[in-house]
Design a protein around this motif. Sequence first.
Motif, PDB file in Angstrom:
ATOM      1  N   PRO A 114      38.059  43.278  39.267  1.00  0.00           N
ATOM      2  CA  PRO A 114      37.211  42.396  38.459  1.00  0.00           C
ATOM      3  C   PRO A 114      36.006  41.907  39.278  1.00  0.00           C
ATOM      4  O   PRO A 114      36.165  41.622  40.467  1.00  0.00           O
ATOM      5  N   THR A 115      34.865  41.852  38.672  1.00  0.00           N
ATOM      6  CA  THR A 115      33.683  41.382  39.398  1.00  0.00           C
ATOM      7  C   THR A 115      33.644  39.854  39.337  1.00  0.00           C
ATOM      8  O   THR A 115      34.292  39.231  38.484  1.00  0.00           O
ATOM      9  N   GLY A 116      32.929  39.236  40.253  1.00  0.00           N
ATOM     10  CA  GLY A 116      32.730  37.778  40.268  1.00  0.00           C
ATOM     11  C   GLY A 116      33.996  36.995  40.537  1.00  0.00           C
ATOM     12  O   GLY A 116      34.202  35.916  39.976  1.00  0.00           O
ATOM     13  N   ARG A 117      34.924  37.514  41.377  1.00  0.00           N
ATOM     14  CA  ARG A 117      36.154  36.771  41.648  1.00  0.00           C
ATOM     15  C   ARG A 117      35.898  35.541  42.501  1.00  0.00           C
ATOM     16  O   ARG A 117      35.070  35.549  43.378  1.00  0.00           O
TER      17      ARG A 117
END
Length: 434
Positions: free
Chosen positions: A431-434
């Motif tokens: 997942p991006t932006g963790r």
Amino acid sequence: MQLSDKKATLSFSDGTPSVEFPIYQGTVGPDVIDIRKLYGETNMFTYDPGFMATASCESAITYIDGEKGQLLYRGYPIEQLALNCDFLDVCYLILNGELPNGDQKKEFDSLVTHHTMVHEQMQYFLRGFRRDAHPMAVLTGLVGAMSAFYHDSTDINDPHHRHVSAIRLIAKMPTLVAMAYKYSKGEPFIYPRNDLSYTGNFLRMMFATPCEDYEVNEVVERALDRIFILHADHEQNASTSTVRLCGSSGTNPFAAIAAGVGCLWGPAHGGANEACLTMLEEIQANGGLDYVGEFMEKVKDKSSGVRLMGFGHRVYKNYDPRAKLMQETCKEVLSALGLENDPLFKLAMELERIALEDEYFVERKLYPNVDFYSGIVQRAIGIPTSLFTAIFALARTVGWIAQWSEMLSDPNYKIGRPRQLYTGEVERDVPTGR
Ligand code: CMC
């Protein structure tokens, strides 16, 4: 191995075309289905956790018929070898395929004897361990370190190096085990002596001190020699398979044998002799013979997690032939040392009697294995429980090295690389932006 006239056909219920596999025969024992082309032709693997139905290699060293309770080294029954040979005869046999004649025996004994000393600096390496370290931890380190001390015999492609490393391992193992013991006691190391037998020398390195020499007791020497013979090889058991797998990468023999020592340590394998004696001592501490009934109920209750150590075997579904010989030796040693009334021996006999009559053990074909009595013998000799598995490693070294060497000479040998049935996540994105 010989190609059989018979073939095996694998068919599928969904209409996928069937595949035919060759069958090979050995000299005795089950045939094997050669599935090497299975993956290429079907895109499937076989699934056999614990290798319950897998022959991992071809071997001419040791044969076991688990149903009959038969064990042969190079064709000779273990009972005859135990009666008529000493451990170095058996080492020669396992390494070379035949028993030595008089001259060969003299030469081999002398060769092994003259390799028993270890590099003086190994003791400084050993001194780095805590004194309370388990001997198997120390031994794993020492055997691995041999590749640093003896790097002039680590070229696996050189037959002379292979031979020298085999002799060094067989010869130096007793010295290393005795050093590990002396270190744990805080006593000085005792150097080997060339006028003693392999086993007599080991006993002296264990029990002599600079203040008092140790006189080798013949009954004890014979008993320990028999323990060595009985443990010398056992075809493709867990530690031997570990040595083969480790060695299959082309690593040096000392590293491969160190891996075997690590595997042997586990309580389901070589650690069972230590676990068996600990079990007998616990039963004794809880009431001895009066507690046996209650203990056996626990063993049969799966939720207790208690096993009757020294009982059961992956291959033997009958009395382990080594256990019979070990029981004999146990009686001899206890009587020679005036310990006929040893309470742990009595307990062991009672546990065995109950187990052989009990439905739980009978229906599962659980019989005493070699470790059931070997701990009692070693304890009587004065060997501490924590050293039992190291003694097993000492004896099994010849089997490990012979199997390793056989593997390297096998034209079908490849690096061991099992596959798997993958049940994890399929591909997914982080997942991006963790
Ligand atoms: N005590 C109680 N139950 C046992 C024992 C035992 N010692 N051994 C096996 N069983 C039962 C086990 O619970 C299973 O019962 P069920 O079918 O109801 O689930 C059945 O017998 C088959 O056992 P397994 O664990 O599936 O058999 P395995 O072939 O995987 O294990 C063994 C073989 C040697 C690891 C096992 O018998 C054991 O743990 N024995 C005690 C440890 C021991 O003595 N090991 C030394 C082996 S000889 C020296 C050597 O070669 O290293």
